[in-house]
Design a protein around this motif. Structure first.
Motif, PDB file in Angstrom:
ATOM      1  N   GLN A 194       0.876  -1.239  -0.237  1.00  0.00           N
ATOM      2  CA  GLN A 194       0.115   0.049   0.008  1.00  0.00           C
ATOM      3  C   GLN A 194       0.894   1.381  -0.002  1.00  0.00           C
ATOM      4  N   ALA A 195       0.455   1.970  -1.115  1.00  0.00           N
ATOM      5  CA  ALA A 195       1.472   3.404  -1.257  1.00  0.00           C
ATOM      6  C   ALA A 195       0.756   4.538  -1.764  1.00  0.00           C
ATOM      7  N   ILE A 196       1.201   5.767  -1.585  1.00  0.00           N
ATOM      8  CA  ILE A 196       0.730   6.971  -2.293  1.00  0.00           C
ATOM      9  C   ILE A 196       1.800   7.511  -2.922  1.00  0.00           C
ATOM     10  N   ASP A 197       1.861   7.804  -4.237  1.00  0.00           N
ATOM     11  CA  ASP A 197       2.882   8.414  -4.858  1.00  0.00           C
ATOM     12  C   ASP A 197       2.071   9.766  -5.569  1.00  0.00           C
ATOM     13  N   ILE A 198       2.982  10.897  -5.319  1.00  0.00           N
ATOM     14  CA  ILE A 198       2.386  12.245  -5.939  1.00  0.00           C
ATOM     15  C   ILE A 198       3.536  12.926  -6.765  1.00  0.00           C
ATOM     16  N   THR A 199       3.047  13.229  -7.871  1.00  0.00           N
ATOM     17  CA  THR A 199       4.147  13.764  -8.983  1.00  0.00           C
ATOM     18  C   THR A 199       3.719  15.263  -9.368  1.00  0.00           C
ATOM     19  N   TRP A 200       4.457  16.285  -9.253  1.00  0.00           N
ATOM     20  CA  TRP A 200       4.655  17.647  -9.459  1.00  0.00           C
ATOM     21  C   TRP A 200       5.284  17.723 -10.898  1.00  0.00           C
ATOM     22  N   LEU A 201       4.669  18.188 -12.003  1.00  0.00           N
ATOM     23  CA  LEU A 201       5.355  18.385 -13.189  1.00  0.00           C
ATOM     24  C   LEU A 201       5.414  19.967 -13.422  1.00  0.00           C
ATOM     25  N   PHE A 202       6.269  20.557 -13.706  1.00  0.00           N
ATOM     26  CA  PHE A 202       6.485  21.981 -14.053  1.00  0.00           C
ATOM     27  C   PHE A 202       7.126  22.212 -15.406  1.00  0.00           C
ATOM     28  N   SER A 203       6.556  23.243 -16.179  1.00  0.00           N
ATOM     29  CA  SER A 203       7.004  23.827 -17.519  1.00  0.00           C
ATOM     30  C   SER A 203       7.780  25.063 -17.316  1.00  0.00           C
ATOM     31  N   GLY A 204       8.806  25.417 -17.923  1.00  0.00           N
ATOM     32  CA  GLY A 204       9.167  26.630 -17.882  1.00  0.00           C
ATOM     33  C   GLY A 204       8.725  27.750 -18.335  1.00  0.00           C
ATOM     34  N   ASP A 205       7.681  27.773 -19.094  1.00  0.00           N
ATOM     35  CA  ASP A 205       7.194  29.210 -19.327  1.00  0.00           C
ATOM     36  C   ASP A 205       5.458  28.826 -19.389  1.00  0.00           C
ATOM     37  N   SER A 206       5.038  28.350 -18.227  1.00  0.00           N
ATOM     38  CA  SER A 206       3.718  27.804 -18.239  1.00  0.00           C
ATOM     39  C   SER A 206       3.013  28.032 -16.767  1.00  0.00           C
ATOM     40  N   TYR A 207       1.952  28.509 -16.785  1.00  0.00           N
ATOM     41  CA  TYR A 207       1.095  28.654 -15.356  1.00  0.00           C
ATOM     42  C   TYR A 207       0.457  27.411 -14.807  1.00  0.00           C
ATOM     43  N   LYS A 208       0.363  26.363 -15.756  1.00  0.00           N
ATOM     44  CA  LYS A 208      -0.121  25.085 -15.757  1.00  0.00           C
ATOM     45  C   LYS A 208       1.027  24.132 -15.066  1.00  0.00           C
ATOM     46  N   VAL A 209       0.364  23.496 -14.268  1.00  0.00           N
ATOM     47  CA  VAL A 209       1.264  22.654 -13.520  1.00  0.00           C
ATOM     48  C   VAL A 209       0.629  21.245 -13.504  1.00  0.00           C
ATOM     49  N   GLY A 210       1.458  20.097 -13.506  1.00  0.00           N
ATOM     50  CA  GLY A 210       0.668  18.613 -13.703  1.00  0.00           C
ATOM     51  C   GLY A 210       0.604  18.219 -12.233  1.00  0.00           C
ATOM     52  N   TYR A 211      -0.320  17.501 -11.933  1.00  0.00           N
ATOM     53  CA  TYR A 211      -0.155  16.917 -10.520  1.00  0.00           C
ATOM     54  C   TYR A 211      -1.067  15.633 -10.700  1.00  0.00           C
ATOM     55  N   ASP A 212      -0.087  14.614 -10.385  1.00  0.00           N
ATOM     56  CA  ASP A 212      -0.329  13.000 -10.609  1.00  0.00           C
ATOM     57  C   ASP A 212      -0.507  12.407  -9.357  1.00  0.00           C
ATOM     58  N   VAL A 213      -1.529  11.433  -9.081  1.00  0.00           N
ATOM     59  CA  VAL A 213      -1.827  10.942  -7.909  1.00  0.00           C
ATOM     60  C   VAL A 213      -1.808   9.329  -8.449  1.00  0.00           C
ATOM     61  N   LYS A 214      -1.281   8.703  -7.502  1.00  0.00           N
ATOM     62  CA  LYS A 214      -1.120   7.071  -7.691  1.00  0.00           C
ATOM     63  C   LYS A 214      -1.419   6.348  -6.460  1.00  0.00           C
ATOM     64  N   LEU A 215      -2.384   5.972  -6.215  1.00  0.00           N
ATOM     65  CA  LEU A 215      -2.841   4.918  -5.347  1.00  0.00           C
ATOM     66  C   LEU A 215      -2.691   3.400  -5.367  1.00  0.00           C
ATOM     67  N   THR A 216      -1.710   2.763  -4.827  1.00  0.00           N
ATOM     68  CA  THR A 216      -1.398   1.462  -4.734  1.00  0.00           C
ATOM     69  C   THR A 216      -2.061   0.750  -3.625  1.00  0.00           C
ATOM     70  N   GLY A 217      -3.070  -0.239  -3.849  1.00  0.00           N
ATOM     71  CA  GLY A 217      -3.500  -0.935  -2.630  1.00  0.00           C
ATOM     72  C   GLY A 217      -4.727  -0.595  -1.996  1.00  0.00           C
ATOM     73  N   PHE A 218      -5.411   0.613  -2.343  1.00  0.00           N
ATOM     74  CA  PHE A 218      -6.378   1.047  -1.885  1.00  0.00           C
ATOM     75  C   PHE A 218      -7.753   0.520  -2.335  1.00  0.00           C
ATOM     76  N   ALA A 219      -8.033  -0.354  -3.361  1.00  0.00           N
ATOM     77  CA  ALA A 219      -9.099  -0.996  -3.490  1.00  0.00           C
ATOM     78  C   ALA A 219      -9.772  -1.285  -2.456  1.00  0.00           C
ATOM     79  N   SER A 220     -11.204  -0.908  -2.229  1.00  0.00           N
ATOM     80  CA  SER A 220     -12.041  -1.181  -1.023  1.00  0.00           C
ATOM     81  C   SER A 220     -11.354  -0.818   0.395  1.00  0.00           C
ATOM     82  N   GLU A 221     -10.536   0.003   0.452  1.00  0.00           N
ATOM     83  CA  GLU A 221      -9.846   0.595   1.451  1.00  0.00           C
ATOM     84  C   GLU A 221     -10.514   2.059   1.934  1.00  0.00           C
TER      85      GLU A 221
END
Length: 583
Positions: free
Chosen positions: A166-193
């Protein structure tokens, strides 16, 4: 301009004044972050002391992750500097580079700088309420400060082990010339939890204020969502009251905004719903908002992988629209069915086009006022000629009213005949003004909220987005304000001149009072409006005065109705003469 026209415009001004008082949202407390420079910082200096882990009674299986050492990472691109924290894998600061506050200093969009603005929120099967800002993540990122620009990108990855599978992974993705920021969420082992098989991604704390006049800025502060093709808005207007909005369905975004900036969460897949809440404490203009997306977690499978986009920046229409999420709907352009089309498809595109040739927005406003006057010239010409004809008909109309004062039906019949023969329309002077009102109201909305005018100067106006004050009283005068603005005074003068040279069908004492009352009303109304709006109406009035002088100079007697032919007495005698001849 006759009495009905002046009264109508005066009522419009009064309605706008009252409407502004009742349609005002509130504000948020201005944060005062210090400007930051790019510098290589010792990672040890960016770490906090180790926090003791609370008991399992509070966090359940997450208890081991609730203690640790916080590590900060600063990501610097062309547009902002962001500070991330390993405690919660959250955003603790975002300082814009190209936009300063009312004091012309850098400011922080994040108001909740202590705990951070972004987090995951969920309820475990054990009944433990978990906010990831209470948990310490690990990161493989070695940089304490990272600068990127242009098309460069940079990722900050956080990982949290909870149990062997069971783990949580969060990734922030930045670009050099943008106000837009990526935010990825990966939940492992959380089915029915998770209770309800869902979690929330939330922005907590609203946005820090940026303007010097917090009372004015508060009128634009709110939390919102775009759900099912319609805008949902939440405004915490009253003190010590909790406001809440919770709806199920597919949302394209949730956001919190102030007058000129917005923080929006945009999902890449279907959501389960939205949650908004807000509160304003007594004696504090700051509204503390939370905006959250509800995301479902499959009850089967080991991994749930969600990708989000964060827009953290200015409410610039073109930039916001380029997010392709209908985020521009959060911008207030008035009525969707009337003024918004004028703002989106006429005013903003023309401003953007002119800005490619002219850099000064004061000059752009003057050119735009001239173009609007040029487009509306036929309407104005028709209006003025109609009023001049009506003015010429007044002696005949008064004679007619006296003759048939005891016969209203006959009077109306004769008035209709005279208007037809003279080729005039009694409401011809008002109709062109009414046709222009949607555009004028749209201009009001755009000039009042457009970030393009913010902190751009013209002549004595240091900022076209605020009143062009030249003297502050230190106290407030009811209806007028606490300062003297120049553009409204000049505009009131042009309104008075325009009334003096415009034909009128009335010359009584009431009209003389209106001659002074209407300019005074415009002065009171515009004294607290943005300088850009005052400049536009000033120039529009100047062009109108010039047009009126031209029309007055070029109008000849041949353009006027032949009132002797429409006099009721001559009409009656001709009828009798014809009847006698036939007999």
């Amino acid at each position: 301009m006759d009495r009905k026209s002046l009264t109508g415009l005066a009522l419009i001004g009064l309605i706008m004044f009252v409407w502004l008082q009742f349609m005002s949202p509130e504000k948020k407390l201005l944060q005062s972050p210090e400007a930051v420079k790019i510098e290589q910082t010792n990672p040890q200096a960016l770490s906090s002391p180790v926090a003791a882990a609370p008991s399992a009674d509070t966090f359940g299986v997450f208890a081991t992750a609730s203690g640790g050492r916080e590590q900060l990472v600063k990501v610097d691109n062309d547009l902002f500097r962001a500070t991330l924290s390993s405690k919660g894998a959250t955003l603790k600061s975002l300082v814009l580079k190209k936009h300063l506050n009312g004091e012309r200093k850098p400011f922080d969009l994040v108001s909740n700088t202590r705990n951070g603005a972004l987090s995951l929120l969920f309820l475990t099967r054990e009944g433990k309420k978990i906010d990831t800002r209470d948990l310490y993540f690990s990161t493989v990122t070695l940089d304490s400060v990272r600068a990127i620009s242009g098309k460069q990108s940079y990722a900050v990855r956080y990982h949290l082990d909870i149990a062997p599978a069971q783990a949580i992974d969060i990734t922030w993705l930045f670009s050099g010339d943008s106000y837009k920021v990526g935010y990825d969420v990966k939940l492992t082992g959380f089915a029915s939890e998770l209770a309800g098989n869902e979690y929330q991604l939330q922005w907590d704390g609203g946005l820090g204020y940026s303007e010097k006049n917090r009372k004015d800025e508060s009128q634009s502060v709110l939390a919102g969502a775009y759900l099912g093709g319609s805008l949902v808005k939440l405004d915490a207007a009253k003190e010590n009251e909790t406001y809440r909005e919770e709806q199920s369905g597919e949302a394209k975004w949730v956001a919190v905004r102030n007058k000129y900036f917005v923080a929006a969460l945009i999902p890449s897949r279907r959501t389960e719903g939205i949650h908004l809440d807000g509160k304003r404490t007594a004696g504090n203009e700051f509204e503390n908002y939370t905006a959250a997306l509800k995301m479902g977690v499959p009850s089967t499978g080991t991994v749930s992988d969600d990708k989000f986009s964060l827009y953290l920046g200015p409410l610039d229409y073109n930039i916001v629209k380029s997010q392709h999420a209908d985020l521009e709907k959060i911008m207030d352009f008035g009525w969707d069915w009337l003024t918004r089309p004028f703002a989106e498809f006429i005013i903003l595109p023309v401003f953007g086009w002119m800005n490619t040739f002219v850099s000064n927005y004061g000059l752009i406003i003057i050119i735009f006022a001239f173009l609007i006057k040029l487009v509306t010239y036929p309407l104005s010409m028709a209006s003025t000629k109609s009023m001049k004809k009506m003015s010429a008909l007044q002696p005949v109309l008064k004679e007619l009213q006296e003759k048939y004062k005891d016969n209203p039906a006959k009077l109306q019949s004769e008035l209709g005949r005279i208007y037809k023969e003279a080729g005039v329309n009694p409401i011809g002077g008002c109709l062109p003004v009414l046709l222009q009102m949607p555009l004028l109201f749209a201009m009001f909305y755009v000039f009042r909220s457009s970030i393009e005018l913010r902190q751009h100067s013209f002549l004595w106006a240091k900022d076209l987005s605020v009143p062009d004050s030249i003297l502050d009283f230190g106290f407030s005068i009811p209806m007028y304000g606490n300062h003297i603005a120049v553009f409204p005074i000049l505009m009131a003068v042009t309104v008075f001149i325009q009334q003096k040279i415009t034909p009128t069908t009335q010359s009584n004492d009431q009209m003389k009072v209106m001659m002074y009352m209407f300019p005074a009303m415009m002065l009171l109304f515009f004294n607290n409006m943005p300088a850009g709006l005052g400049l536009y109406y000033l120039m529009f009035n100047i062009f109108s005065v010039a047009q009126q002088f031209y029309i007055n100079k070029t109008t000849t007697a041949a353009d006027m109705p032949n009132v002797t032919l429409t006099a009721p007495s001559s009409g009656g005698s001709r009828k009798k003469s014809k009847g006698a001849s036939k007999k």
